[in-house]
Motif scaffolding. Structure first.
Motif, PDB file in Angstrom:
ATOM      1  N   SER A  21     146.001  36.209  60.927  1.00  0.00           N
ATOM      2  CA  SER A  21     145.089  35.341  60.181  1.00  0.00           C
ATOM      3  C   SER A  21     145.727  34.622  59.016  1.00  0.00           C
ATOM      4  CB  SER A  21     143.911  36.182  59.650  1.00  0.00           C
ATOM      5  OG  SER A  21     143.147  36.687  60.706  1.00  0.00           O
ATOM      6  N   LEU A  22     146.814  35.178  58.464  1.00  0.00           N
ATOM      7  CA  LEU A  22     147.283  34.649  57.199  1.00  0.00           C
ATOM      8  C   LEU A  22     148.631  33.957  57.274  1.00  0.00           C
ATOM      9  CD1 LEU A  22     146.284  37.634  54.911  1.00  0.00           C
ATOM     10  CD2 LEU A  22     145.028  35.540  55.340  1.00  0.00           C
ATOM     11  N   THR A  23     149.377  34.191  58.317  1.00  0.00           N
ATOM     12  CA  THR A  23     150.702  33.581  58.378  1.00  0.00           C
ATOM     13  C   THR A  23     150.589  32.066  58.323  1.00  0.00           C
ATOM     14  OG1 THR A  23     151.521  35.438  59.653  1.00  0.00           O
ATOM     15  CG2 THR A  23     152.805  33.423  59.733  1.00  0.00           C
ATOM     16  N   GLY A  24     151.297  31.493  57.381  1.00  0.00           N
ATOM     17  CA  GLY A  24     151.263  30.046  57.225  1.00  0.00           C
ATOM     18  C   GLY A  24     150.115  29.553  56.385  1.00  0.00           C
ATOM     19  N   CYS A  25     149.317  30.471  55.831  1.00  0.00           N
ATOM     20  CA  CYS A  25     148.132  30.049  55.085  1.00  0.00           C
ATOM     21  C   CYS A  25     148.544  29.325  53.818  1.00  0.00           C
ATOM     22  CB  CYS A  25     147.281  31.260  54.738  1.00  0.00           C
ATOM     23  SG  CYS A  25     145.736  30.822  53.980  1.00  0.00           S
ATOM     24  N   THR A  26     147.947  28.183  53.571  1.00  0.00           N
ATOM     25  CA  THR A  26     148.272  27.408  52.378  1.00  0.00           C
ATOM     26  C   THR A  26     147.070  27.205  51.476  1.00  0.00           C
ATOM     27  OG1 THR A  26     147.758  25.287  53.411  1.00  0.00           O
ATOM     28  CG2 THR A  26     150.001  26.109  53.654  1.00  0.00           C
ATOM     29  N   PRO A  95     159.296  22.281  41.612  1.00  0.00           N
ATOM     30  CA  PRO A  95     157.993  21.877  42.155  1.00  0.00           C
ATOM     31  C   PRO A  95     157.995  21.881  43.679  1.00  0.00           C
ATOM     32  CG  PRO A  95     159.225  19.942  41.462  1.00  0.00           C
ATOM     33  CD  PRO A  95     160.058  21.135  41.069  1.00  0.00           C
ATOM     34  N   VAL A  96     156.852  22.251  44.247  1.00  0.00           N
ATOM     35  CA  VAL A  96     156.664  22.073  45.685  1.00  0.00           C
ATOM     36  C   VAL A  96     156.370  20.598  45.905  1.00  0.00           C
ATOM     37  CG1 VAL A  96     155.221  22.616  47.682  1.00  0.00           C
ATOM     38  CG2 VAL A  96     155.816  24.411  46.039  1.00  0.00           C
ATOM     39  N   THR A  97     157.121  19.962  46.776  1.00  0.00           N
ATOM     40  CA  THR A  97     156.960  18.533  47.024  1.00  0.00           C
ATOM     41  C   THR A  97     155.549  18.218  47.488  1.00  0.00           C
ATOM     42  OG1 THR A  97     159.281  18.433  47.676  1.00  0.00           O
ATOM     43  CG2 THR A  97     157.915  16.550  48.253  1.00  0.00           C
ATOM     44  N   ASP A  98     154.994  17.130  46.982  1.00  0.00           N
ATOM     45  CA  ASP A  98     153.639  16.725  47.334  1.00  0.00           C
ATOM     46  C   ASP A  98     153.473  16.648  48.850  1.00  0.00           C
ATOM     47  OD1 ASP A  98     151.010  15.836  46.936  1.00  0.00           O
ATOM     48  OD2 ASP A  98     151.627  13.738  47.046  1.00  0.00           O
ATOM     49  N   PRO A 102     153.109  25.330  50.307  1.00  0.00           N
ATOM     50  CA  PRO A 102     153.865  26.295  49.495  1.00  0.00           C
ATOM     51  C   PRO A 102     154.388  27.459  50.334  1.00  0.00           C
ATOM     52  CG  PRO A 102     151.865  25.635  48.359  1.00  0.00           C
ATOM     53  CD  PRO A 102     151.776  25.056  49.734  1.00  0.00           C
ATOM     54  N   TYR A 103     153.560  27.933  51.268  1.00  0.00           N
ATOM     55  CA  TYR A 103     153.978  29.035  52.129  1.00  0.00           C
ATOM     56  C   TYR A 103     155.202  28.631  52.954  1.00  0.00           C
ATOM     57  CZ  TYR A 103     153.861  32.594  55.785  1.00  0.00           C
ATOM     58  OH  TYR A 103     154.194  33.589  56.658  1.00  0.00           O
ATOM     59  N   SER A 108     160.925  28.854  54.102  1.00  0.00           N
ATOM     60  CA  SER A 108     162.158  28.124  54.434  1.00  0.00           C
ATOM     61  C   SER A 108     163.280  28.478  53.469  1.00  0.00           C
ATOM     62  CB  SER A 108     161.903  26.615  54.429  1.00  0.00           C
ATOM     63  OG  SER A 108     161.685  26.127  53.112  1.00  0.00           O
ATOM     64  N   LEU A 109     162.938  28.703  52.200  1.00  0.00           N
ATOM     65  CA  LEU A 109     163.954  29.091  51.225  1.00  0.00           C
ATOM     66  C   LEU A 109     164.480  30.493  51.515  1.00  0.00           C
ATOM     67  CD1 LEU A 109     162.347  27.592  47.995  1.00  0.00           C
ATOM     68  CD2 LEU A 109     164.467  26.844  49.089  1.00  0.00           C
ATOM     69  N   TYR A 110     163.607  31.386  51.958  1.00  0.00           N
ATOM     70  CA  TYR A 110     164.074  32.710  52.369  1.00  0.00           C
ATOM     71  C   TYR A 110     164.988  32.597  53.583  1.00  0.00           C
ATOM     72  CZ  TYR A 110     161.505  35.826  49.271  1.00  0.00           C
ATOM     73  OH  TYR A 110     161.085  36.527  48.173  1.00  0.00           O
ATOM     74  N   ASN A 111     164.582  31.764  54.530  1.00  0.00           N
ATOM     75  CA  ASN A 111     165.382  31.605  55.746  1.00  0.00           C
ATOM     76  C   ASN A 111     166.756  30.999  55.460  1.00  0.00           C
ATOM     77  OD1 ASN A 111     163.320  32.674  57.296  1.00  0.00           O
ATOM     78  ND2 ASN A 111     162.491  30.679  57.883  1.00  0.00           N
ATOM     79  N   SER A 112     166.824  30.189  54.396  1.00  0.00           N
ATOM     80  CA  SER A 112     168.110  29.577  54.032  1.00  0.00           C
ATOM     81  C   SER A 112     168.957  30.499  53.164  1.00  0.00           C
ATOM     82  CB  SER A 112     167.873  28.258  53.294  1.00  0.00           C
ATOM     83  OG  SER A 112     167.295  28.494  52.013  1.00  0.00           O
TER      84      SER A 112
END
Length: 457
Positions: A21-26, A95-98, A102-103, A108-112
């Motif tokens: 239910s929550l994966t990818g939730c923004t 900042p998170v780009t407009d 955020p999720y 993606s930052l963790y994956n990198s």
């Protein structure tokens, strides 16, 4: 005034629920996408007193903070600069780009291999990531100052509640009084019928359409529709209970009282909508102007709308506030007595890749926000945030945040956040837009909600 602790947000959800239910939730309940470049009036900060004890061993440490609350980007940069000038710790606010999730950004930052030391996320995102990525903050001292606003995942605290945000029917008291020619007491409106009669009186006195409804899917699909979950019993646990019943096919939305009460209330609001003839052509900024100028008296929104109202000419000294989202004619129903207010943004500390020194610096920065005289001021005055911490003595300066602050202290707010999939607000927001525009009827909308949850695993 001593804070009355609201219902504790205890979300010990199973891994299965998190993954399905929550994966990818923004978007659970969070602020709207305000303009990060919008100028917000700022109160001066007294920096003459600072009794906070800084750890000299952290001098020279650099940490990062991913910010998903765009409207406080500049304010956070000012806070981090002030903290660095005293601690020697550099906090880079990213900042998170407009338009980005955020999720998705933090994953993606963790994956990198380069995650931020801290991330400001919606509660739903924290719950989805906590046990795998986050540092355990259960033993931090500030948890005692945030009683009632802590999010638990299987009995542990993985996030720092940054702010309280609330929503309801914003009123402009001066406009109501000028139109009716008499004093207006918000406490006198206790039921949906009371509110209906007030709207009728305003219309009879020359204000034909006294209310604004935003057409945006995030407003319709999250801020409005989620009342059917959050008013089940006014708690986050209750919201998840009713969502579980809907998903399992155990609750018939056609006979669920809150479903029909919500639609009764929404029908009343849309019948007095200033954009009744073209509801999907409504302009968000124009609604702020209409309320500030007196064309309307009400606007369904949250305290994050103050920058828009301020830009439209509203002043901090003006008498704006919130009425509840009235659902029925029972004056004793909590939904008719209280507005929704919850810790909508959380700070998650990386526990996977941050070094011990980086974690220590991040923890000191969070403690500085809670316990230093300067951090307390800057959270409220610079960031224009309603503090969730009992020891913070500062009240918000704008009337919307101040009204929520007072309501929270007086037990006139209920703390419930529905944990929903990431596409809930977009998919069901579109269904709500059709209903708002009269392009579907009540049954079609209910069928859309039912079909949406049938598709969830």
């Amino acid at each position: 005034m001593k804070r009355k602790a609201l219902a504790h947000v205890c979300l010990g959800l199973s891994l299965a629920l998190l993954s399905s239910s929550l994966t990818g939730c923004t978007f659970g309940f969070a602020s709207d996408p305000d303009d990060p470049d919008e100028e917000v009036r700022e109160e001066p900060i007294d920096t003459s007193v600072d009794t906070f004890q800084y750890d000299p061993s952290l001098d020279g440490t650099s940490i990062t903070l991913l910010n998903s609350k765009a409207e406080i980007q500049v304010a956070l940069e000012k806070m981090s600069a002030e903290y660095e000038s005293r601690s020697g710790v550099h906090v880079e606010v990213m900042p998170v780009t407009d338009g980005d999730s955020p999720y998705t950004k933090v994953v993606s930052l963790y994956n990198s291999g380069n995650p931020p030391t801290m991330s400001i996320l919606d509660t739903t995102d924290v719950i989805a990531l906590a046990e795998e990525k986050a540092a355990d903050l259960t033993e931090e001292l500030w948890t005692a100052e945030a009683d009632g606003y802590l999010t638990e995942v299987n009995g542990k605290i993985y996030s720092f509640p940054l702010c309280i945000e609330g929503r309801g029917i914003i009123y402009n008291r001066a406009v109501i009084e000028e139109t009716l020619g008499e004093p207006f007491d918000p406490a006198s409106i206790t039921t949906l019928s009371d509110f209906n009669r007030l709207l009728d009186r305003l219309a009879a006195s020359g204000m034909e359409r006294p209310l604004s409804l935003a057409k945006e899917d995030w407003s319709l699909g999250a801020h409005q529709l989620q009342y059917i979950y959050e008013t089940y019993n006014g708690t986050s646990e209750g919201a998840q209970e009713v969502i579980g019943q809907i998903k399992a096919g155990q609750l018939d939305l056609n006979t669920y009282p809150r479903m029909n009460e919500f639609l009764d209330a929404f029908d009343l609001l849309r019948s007095y909508n200033v954009s009744l003839k073209d509801p999907l052509g409504a302009d968000y900024d124009e609604m702020a102007i209409d309320l500030a100028d007196g064309k309307t008296a009400f606007w369904f929104n949250g305290n994050w709308a103050w920058p828009n109202l301020s830009e439209a000419g509203a002043e901090n000294e003006d008498a704006y506030g919130f009425l509840p989202y009235f659902l029925n004619d029972d004056p004793n129903d909590f939904a008719n007595q209280k507005i929704q207010a919850s810790p909508s943004k959380q700070v998650m500390l990386d526990g996977q890749m941050a070094s011990d020194k980086e974690q220590a610096a991040a923890k000191e920065f969070l403690n500085w926000i809670v316990y230093s005289e300067i951090g307390q001021q800057m959270l409220v005055k610079t960031c224009n945030i309603i503090p969730p911490f009992q020891n913070n003595p500062y009240e918000p300066g704008d009337p919307l945040s101040r009204d929520i602050y007072i309501k929270v202290h007086n037990d006139e707010a209920f703390n419930a956040s529905a944990i929903v999939p990431n596409d809930h607000w977009a998919v069901l927001g579109a269904a709500m837009q059709k209903y708002l525009a009269g392009r579907s009827d009540r049954q079609e909308l209910i069928d859309s909600i039912r079909a949406y949850w049938d598709e969830q695993e």
